[in-house]
Design a protein around this motif. Structure first.
Motif, PDB file in Angstrom:
ATOM      1  N   TYR A  78      15.014 -79.721   6.262  1.00 65.15           N
ATOM      2  CA  TYR A  78      15.363 -80.697   5.232  1.00 65.15           C
ATOM      3  C   TYR A  78      16.560 -80.207   4.424  1.00 65.15           C
ATOM      4  CZ  TYR A  78      14.799 -84.649   2.157  1.00 65.15           C
ATOM      5  OH  TYR A  78      15.024 -85.822   1.471  1.00 65.15           O
ATOM      6  N   GLY A  79      16.652 -78.893   4.222  1.00 64.29           N
ATOM      7  CA  GLY A  79      17.820 -78.317   3.557  1.00 64.29           C
ATOM      8  C   GLY A  79      19.096 -78.569   4.355  1.00 64.29           C
ATOM      9  N   ILE A  80      18.996 -78.416   5.667  1.00 59.98           N
ATOM     10  CA  ILE A  80      20.148 -78.701   6.533  1.00 59.98           C
ATOM     11  C   ILE A  80      20.528 -80.176   6.430  1.00 59.98           C
ATOM     12  CG2 ILE A  80      20.915 -78.848   8.942  1.00 59.98           C
ATOM     13  CD1 ILE A  80      19.160 -76.321   9.456  1.00 59.98           C
ATOM     14  N   SER A  81      19.523 -81.043   6.491  1.00 56.95           N
ATOM     15  CA  SER A  81      19.815 -82.480   6.415  1.00 56.95           C
ATOM     16  C   SER A  81      20.419 -82.842   5.051  1.00 56.95           C
ATOM     17  CB  SER A  81      18.556 -83.311   6.688  1.00 56.95           C
ATOM     18  OG  SER A  81      17.658 -83.260   5.607  1.00 56.95           O
ATOM     19  N   ASP A  82      20.010 -82.145   4.012  1.00 64.24           N
ATOM     20  CA  ASP A  82      20.568 -82.402   2.687  1.00 64.24           C
ATOM     21  C   ASP A  82      22.039 -82.007   2.629  1.00 64.24           C
ATOM     22  OD1 ASP A  82      20.291 -83.110  -0.168  1.00 64.24           O
ATOM     23  OD2 ASP A  82      20.665 -80.971  -0.473  1.00 64.24           O
ATOM     24  N   GLU A  83      22.385 -80.882   3.224  1.00 64.26           N
ATOM     25  CA  GLU A  83      23.797 -80.475   3.253  1.00 64.26           C
ATOM     26  C   GLU A  83      24.629 -81.481   4.048  1.00 64.26           C
ATOM     27  OE1 GLU A  83      25.364 -77.999   1.518  1.00 64.26           O
ATOM     28  OE2 GLU A  83      23.406 -77.816   0.568  1.00 64.26           O
ATOM     29  N   ILE A  84      24.096 -81.949   5.155  1.00 62.64           N
ATOM     30  CA  ILE A  84      24.807 -82.969   5.944  1.00 62.64           C
ATOM     31  C   ILE A  84      24.975 -84.236   5.105  1.00 62.64           C
ATOM     32  CG2 ILE A  84      24.641 -84.478   7.969  1.00 62.64           C
ATOM     33  CD1 ILE A  84      23.201 -82.080   9.372  1.00 62.64           C
ATOM     34  N   HIS A  85      23.897 -84.648   4.445  1.00 62.46           N
ATOM     35  CA  HIS A  85      23.931 -85.840   3.597  1.00 62.46           C
ATOM     36  C   HIS A  85      25.006 -85.699   2.510  1.00 62.46           C
ATOM     37  CE1 HIS A  85      22.057 -88.053   0.027  1.00 62.46           C
ATOM     38  NE2 HIS A  85      22.509 -88.995   0.817  1.00 62.46           N
ATOM     39  N   GLN A  86      25.082 -84.542   1.868  1.00 58.07           N
ATOM     40  CA  GLN A  86      26.067 -84.335   0.809  1.00 58.07           C
ATOM     41  C   GLN A  86      27.500 -84.378   1.331  1.00 58.07           C
ATOM     42  OE1 GLN A  86      25.469 -81.046  -1.923  1.00 58.07           O
ATOM     43  NE2 GLN A  86      23.272 -81.128  -1.539  1.00 58.07           N
ATOM     44  N   SER A  87      27.683 -84.036   2.590  1.00 54.77           N
ATOM     45  CA  SER A  87      29.042 -83.998   3.144  1.00 54.77           C
ATOM     46  C   SER A  87      29.679 -85.383   3.220  1.00 54.77           C
ATOM     47  CB  SER A  87      29.030 -83.342   4.528  1.00 54.77           C
ATOM     48  OG  SER A  87      28.443 -84.208   5.488  1.00 54.77           O
ATOM     49  N   PHE A  88      28.892 -86.439   3.089  1.00 54.40           N
ATOM     50  CA  PHE A  88      29.416 -87.799   3.158  1.00 54.40           C
ATOM     51  C   PHE A  88      29.901 -88.324   1.800  1.00 54.40           C
ATOM     52  CE2 PHE A  88      26.727 -87.640   6.943  1.00 54.40           C
ATOM     53  CZ  PHE A  88      27.625 -88.105   7.890  1.00 54.40           C
ATOM     54  N   TYR A  89      29.743 -87.527   0.752  1.00 57.36           N
ATOM     55  CA  TYR A  89      30.147 -87.955  -0.582  1.00 57.36           C
ATOM     56  C   TYR A  89      31.314 -87.105  -1.058  1.00 57.36           C
ATOM     57  CZ  TYR A  89      25.821 -90.567  -0.589  1.00 57.36           C
ATOM     58  OH  TYR A  89      24.829 -91.448  -0.271  1.00 57.36           O
ATOM     59  N   ALA A  90      32.365 -87.779  -1.508  1.00 55.98           N
ATOM     60  CA  ALA A  90      33.578 -87.070  -1.929  1.00 55.98           C
ATOM     61  C   ALA A  90      33.322 -86.172  -3.136  1.00 55.98           C
ATOM     62  CB  ALA A  90      34.677 -88.079  -2.258  1.00 55.98           C
ATOM     63  N   TYR A  91      32.402 -86.558  -3.992  1.00 53.74           N
ATOM     64  CA  TYR A  91      32.125 -85.792  -5.201  1.00 53.74           C
ATOM     65  C   TYR A  91      31.042 -84.737  -5.009  1.00 53.74           C
ATOM     66  CZ  TYR A  91      28.960 -89.786  -5.271  1.00 53.74           C
ATOM     67  OH  TYR A  91      28.071 -90.751  -4.911  1.00 53.74           O
ATOM     68  N   ARG A  92      30.595 -84.546  -3.792  1.00 56.29           N
ATOM     69  CA  ARG A  92      29.616 -83.496  -3.465  1.00 56.29           C
ATOM     70  C   ARG A  92      30.235 -82.586  -2.411  1.00 56.29           C
ATOM     71  NH1 ARG A  92      24.549 -83.943  -6.176  1.00 56.29           N
ATOM     72  NH2 ARG A  92      24.386 -81.904  -5.256  1.00 56.29           N
ATOM     73  N   SER A  93      29.615 -81.450  -2.205  1.00 52.57           N
ATOM     74  CA  SER A  93      30.126 -80.540  -1.179  1.00 52.57           C
ATOM     75  C   SER A  93      28.957 -80.026  -0.343  1.00 52.57           C
ATOM     76  CB  SER A  93      30.869 -79.363  -1.813  1.00 52.57           C
ATOM     77  OG  SER A  93      29.971 -78.580  -2.562  1.00 52.57           O
TER      78      SER A  93
END
Length: 132
Positions: A78-93
């Motif tokens: 789930y941590g991996i999926s969260d990082e992938i999810h964040q990569s789709f937002y310009a204001y997140r990393s």
């Protein structure tokens, strides 16, 4: 209630990952703000792992070393999926270092829970966990 908490927490993580990092709280000192928010990676998915363990402990006799490992792996995935999810937002990393912090928190909790439940260590923790 304990069986629902991990899923509610995963929804909360997903929602917060979709928002800017300063959406809820922004400290006046930007360096301190950044440090605190980055350090939360150490506990964010460790909390998920612990909630999954607590949910499993409500099923008397079903918590085995394999289920313990499955809870840790699920939290890590789930941590991996969260990082992938964040990569789709310009204001997140998203970063590998964030994953390392996520995995470190999970690993520390895994060490203590495995020791308490299956290796005869940390008797106080075992008593607390057995009360669930």
């Amino acid at each position: 209630m304990l069986r629902v908490l991990p899923f509610a927490y995963m929804v909360a993580i997903f929602i917060m990952s979709s928002l800017p990092a300063d959406h809820f709280v922004k400290l006046p000192d930007s360096k301190l703000d950044h440090t605190i928010k980055e350090s939360l990676h150490l506990i964010e998915f460790a909390i998920l792992y612990v909630l999954l363990v607590l949910a499993m402990l409500t099923r008397r006799g079903d918590f085995t070393p394999r289920w313990n490992l499955a809870c840790a792996l699920f939290a890590a995935l789930y941590g991996i999926s969260d990082e992938i999810h964040q990569s789709f937002y310009a204001y997140r990393s998203a970063s590998w270092f964030d994953l390392v912090k996520d995995f470190t928190g999970i690993s520390v909790c895994f060490y203590f829970i495995r020791g308490a439940m299956f290796q005869g260590k940390f008797r106080g923790l075992r008593k607390v966990l057995e009360r669930v």
